[in-house]
Write an enzyme that holds these catalytic residues in place. Sequence first.
Site, short mmCIF file in Angstrom:
data_model
loop_
_atom_site.label_atom_id
_atom_site.label_comp_id
_atom_site.label_asym_id
_atom_site.label_seq_id
_atom_site.Cartn_x
_atom_site.Cartn_y
_atom_site.Cartn_z
N HIS A 1 104.49 12.51 -21.89
CA HIS A 1 104.85 13.26 -20.68
C HIS A 1 103.67 14.12 -20.28
O HIS A 1 103.11 14.83 -21.11
CB HIS A 1 105.97 14.26 -21.00
CG HIS A 1 107.33 13.68 -21.09
ND1 HIS A 1 107.86 12.81 -20.20
CD2 HIS A 1 108.33 13.93 -21.98
CE1 HIS A 1 109.11 12.54 -20.52
NE2 HIS A 1 109.41 13.20 -21.61
N GLY B 1 108.98 3.67 -16.90
CA GLY B 1 108.41 4.82 -17.61
C GLY B 1 107.30 5.44 -16.79
O GLY B 1 106.87 4.88 -15.76
N ASP B 2 106.87 6.62 -17.21
CA ASP B 2 105.75 7.32 -16.55
C ASP B 2 106.04 7.64 -15.09
O ASP B 2 105.13 7.68 -14.26
CB ASP B 2 104.44 6.51 -16.66
CG ASP B 2 104.14 6.10 -18.08
OD1 ASP B 2 104.41 6.92 -18.98
OD2 ASP B 2 103.66 4.98 -18.30
N LYS C 1 108.68 12.19 -15.23
CA LYS C 1 109.85 12.94 -15.71
C LYS C 1 109.44 14.30 -16.25
O LYS C 1 110.15 15.28 -16.09
CB LYS C 1 110.57 12.14 -16.81
CG LYS C 1 111.17 10.84 -16.31
CD LYS C 1 111.81 10.05 -17.43
CE LYS C 1 110.82 9.51 -18.43
NZ LYS C 1 109.87 8.51 -17.90
N GLY C 2 108.26 14.33 -16.93
CA GLY C 2 107.79 15.59 -17.52
C GLY C 2 107.70 16.68 -16.48
O GLY C 2 108.18 17.80 -16.68
N ARG D 1 118.95 0.73 -42.40
CA ARG D 1 119.38 1.87 -43.22
C ARG D 1 118.48 2.14 -44.42
O ARG D 1 118.93 2.49 -45.51
CB ARG D 1 120.85 1.71 -43.64
CG ARG D 1 121.77 2.01 -42.47
CD ARG D 1 122.96 1.15 -42.40
NE ARG D 1 122.60 -0.20 -41.99
CZ ARG D 1 123.44 -1.21 -41.96
NH1 ARG D 1 124.68 -1.03 -42.33
NH2 ARG D 1 123.05 -2.40 -41.56
N GLY E 1 95.98 5.34 -23.33
CA GLY E 1 94.80 5.32 -22.47
C GLY E 1 94.64 4.02 -21.69
O GLY E 1 93.68 3.84 -20.96
N ARG E 2 95.62 3.10 -21.82
CA ARG E 2 95.53 1.83 -21.09
C ARG E 2 95.72 2.07 -19.60
O ARG E 2 96.49 2.96 -19.20
CB ARG E 2 96.64 0.86 -21.56
CG ARG E 2 96.43 0.35 -22.96
CD ARG E 2 97.56 -0.61 -23.36
NE ARG E 2 98.85 0.07 -23.52
CZ ARG E 2 99.94 -0.53 -23.96
NH1 ARG E 2 99.93 -1.81 -24.27
NH2 ARG E 2 101.06 0.15 -24.10
N THR F 1 99.21 8.06 -21.04
CA THR F 1 99.02 9.32 -21.77
C THR F 1 98.81 9.07 -23.26
O THR F 1 98.04 9.77 -23.91
CB THR F 1 100.28 10.21 -21.59
OG1 THR F 1 100.68 10.17 -20.24
CG2 THR F 1 100.03 11.65 -21.99
P1 GTP Z 1 107.15 8.88 -20.13
O1 GTP Z 1 108.13 9.71 -20.84
O2 GTP Z 1 106.03 8.40 -21.00
O3 GTP Z 1 107.79 7.73 -19.44
O4 GTP Z 1 106.31 9.77 -19.01
P2 GTP Z 1 106.60 10.67 -17.72
O5 GTP Z 1 107.72 10.13 -16.91
O6 GTP Z 1 106.73 12.10 -18.08
O7 GTP Z 1 105.28 10.46 -16.83
P3 GTP Z 1 103.73 10.62 -17.19
O8 GTP Z 1 103.46 12.06 -17.33
O9 GTP Z 1 103.33 9.72 -18.29
O10 GTP Z 1 103.05 10.01 -15.87
C1 GTP Z 1 103.21 10.52 -14.60
C2 GTP Z 1 101.83 10.79 -14.00
O11 GTP Z 1 101.96 11.08 -12.61
C3 GTP Z 1 101.15 12.01 -14.61
O12 GTP Z 1 99.76 11.80 -14.62
C4 GTP Z 1 101.54 13.13 -13.66
O13 GTP Z 1 100.63 14.22 -13.68
C5 GTP Z 1 101.50 12.40 -12.33
N1 GTP Z 1 102.41 12.90 -11.30
C6 GTP Z 1 103.68 13.37 -11.39
N2 GTP Z 1 104.19 13.64 -10.18
C7 GTP Z 1 103.23 13.31 -9.28
C8 GTP Z 1 103.17 13.34 -7.85
O14 GTP Z 1 104.09 13.70 -7.15
N3 GTP Z 1 101.99 12.93 -7.28
C9 GTP Z 1 100.92 12.49 -8.02
N4 GTP Z 1 99.82 12.12 -7.37
N5 GTP Z 1 100.97 12.44 -9.36
C10 GTP Z 1 102.09 12.84 -9.98
P1 IMP Z 2 106.89 0.40 -27.86
O1 IMP Z 2 107.95 1.30 -27.34
O2 IMP Z 2 105.68 1.15 -28.37
O3 IMP Z 2 107.41 -0.61 -28.83
O4 IMP Z 2 106.34 -0.45 -26.62
C1 IMP Z 2 107.12 -1.45 -25.99
C2 IMP Z 2 106.83 -1.50 -24.50
O5 IMP Z 2 107.28 -0.31 -23.87
C3 IMP Z 2 105.33 -1.61 -24.15
O6 IMP Z 2 105.22 -2.37 -22.96
C4 IMP Z 2 104.95 -0.17 -23.86
O7 IMP Z 2 103.83 -0.07 -23.02
C5 IMP Z 2 106.21 0.35 -23.20
N1 IMP Z 2 106.41 1.82 -23.36
C6 IMP Z 2 106.91 2.45 -24.45
N2 IMP Z 2 106.99 3.78 -24.22
C7 IMP Z 2 106.55 3.98 -22.97
C8 IMP Z 2 106.42 5.15 -22.14
O8 IMP Z 2 106.74 6.27 -22.51
N3 IMP Z 2 105.95 4.96 -20.88
C9 IMP Z 2 105.62 3.72 -20.43
N4 IMP Z 2 105.72 2.59 -21.15
C10 IMP Z 2 106.19 2.73 -22.41
MG MG Z 3 104.35 8.72 -19.88
#
Ligand code: GTP
Ligand code: IMP
Ligand code: MG
Length: 337
Positions: A43, A12-13, A16-17, A138, A252-253, A249
């Site tokens: 995101h 995750g993170d 993708k956003g 359900r 805040g961890r 996001t």
């Molecule tokens: P989930 O749906 O929660 O899994 O999140 P996500 O995949 O949309 O990612 P998220 O926005 O939580 O985290 C990505 C972080 O990396 C954000 O803080 C973005 O602004 C940052 N980011 C994305 N692309 C880049 C990059 O190419 N370089 C840097 N330095 N940061 C980036």
């Molecule tokens: P839950 O989905 O809230 O039950 O969390 C289960 C596990 O998935 C935990 O380790 C969370 O930190 C992780 N998790 C859930 N959603 C996300 C996400 O969008 N990005 C990163 N980790 C996530």
């Molecule tokens: Mg995220």
Amino acid sequence: MTCTIIVGGNFGDEGKGKIVSHVAHQDCPTIITRGGVGPNAGHTVMVGEKKFGVRMCPSGFVYPDARLMIGTGVLVDPRVLKQEIDVLGVKGRIFLDNRCAIIEESHIQEDKTNTHLSKKVGSTGTGCGPANRDRAMRVAKLARDIPELNEYLVDVPREVNTALDKGENVVIEGTQGFGISLYFGSYPYVTSKDTCAAQMAADNGVGPTRVDDVIVVFKAFPTRVGEGPFSTEMTSKLAHEIGIQEFGTVTGRERRIGNWDSEMARYAAMVNGCTQAAITGIDHVDPTCFGATEFSQLSKTAKDFLKQAEEDIGAPITLISTGPELSQIIDIRAEYE
Ligand code: GTP
Ligand code: IMP
Ligand code: MG
């Protein structure tokens, strides 16, 4: 006509956003629709100086010409949704499926107080696990049972399939990542649902035969929040020394940081049926690449990294993100068409 699914290949993170927003501006979809678990996702989308963190609305909202949808399989927290609709000003173009299951306050309380979820799994405390359990039992309420949601309700599978029938582009936006899939991830340290491309299609009532492209997003330095194994994890001290520090996001961890994981990349690409990959955070591999928009601007260090990553993934890397802002990206998809 293209139906493109965008999913995460790490924990995750992956960013993708940002990738969804870029692809939307390039491909001009008429619908951007969300799959995935629910408001546990966060995101981040950065446009210029403005930074948005979205949990319920598709992160493609920054592309103004698409209708935004939330697929049938996604859990909806009406309070989070309504607040985002107001803040982002997307009323009139956001819709959700009438069968989305609802997260209630009791689900959130249980997620936060249940020791197994909050301590062992390290859940986000957003009520998703308990709500998905109630859906399987359900007994969960559905969006059609909530009067305040009435004005947003549609049949998402019908809308999406009709758009594809008309030859329009559709982007299906995944959330979470491969390593926290309920099926394929590091169980029990996972989320409450599968997180792969097939699940994102199913969440939106899109059959496998209708999907053209699966873009798997990988992070050059993968991150993980919450508990669970992370084989390439580095110490936070080392991560800070190479200039990486990230915070979740939603919760805040502080995110745990790791090195590129060849084995995970290969397996995630296989299970997702990856047709193209995106790599984010190339500016962490070599800071001189920050903000690059052309492949030729990348350093040898970055190019070597991408070559190895491409070998691992087994599909072309066509999107290379060089910073958090929307325009900081190299898009070479046209070379592979
Ligand atoms: P989930 O749906 O929660 O899994 O999140 P996500 O995949 O949309 O990612 P998220 O926005 O939580 O985290 C990505 C972080 O990396 C954000 O803080 C973005 O602004 C940052 N980011 C994305 N692309 C880049 C990059 O190419 N370089 C840097 N330095 N940061 C980036
Ligand atoms: P839950 O989905 O809230 O039950 O969390 C289960 C596990 O998935 C935990 O380790 C969370 O930190 C992780 N998790 C859930 N959603 C996300 C996400 O969008 N990005 C990163 N980790 C996530
Ligand atoms: Mg995220």
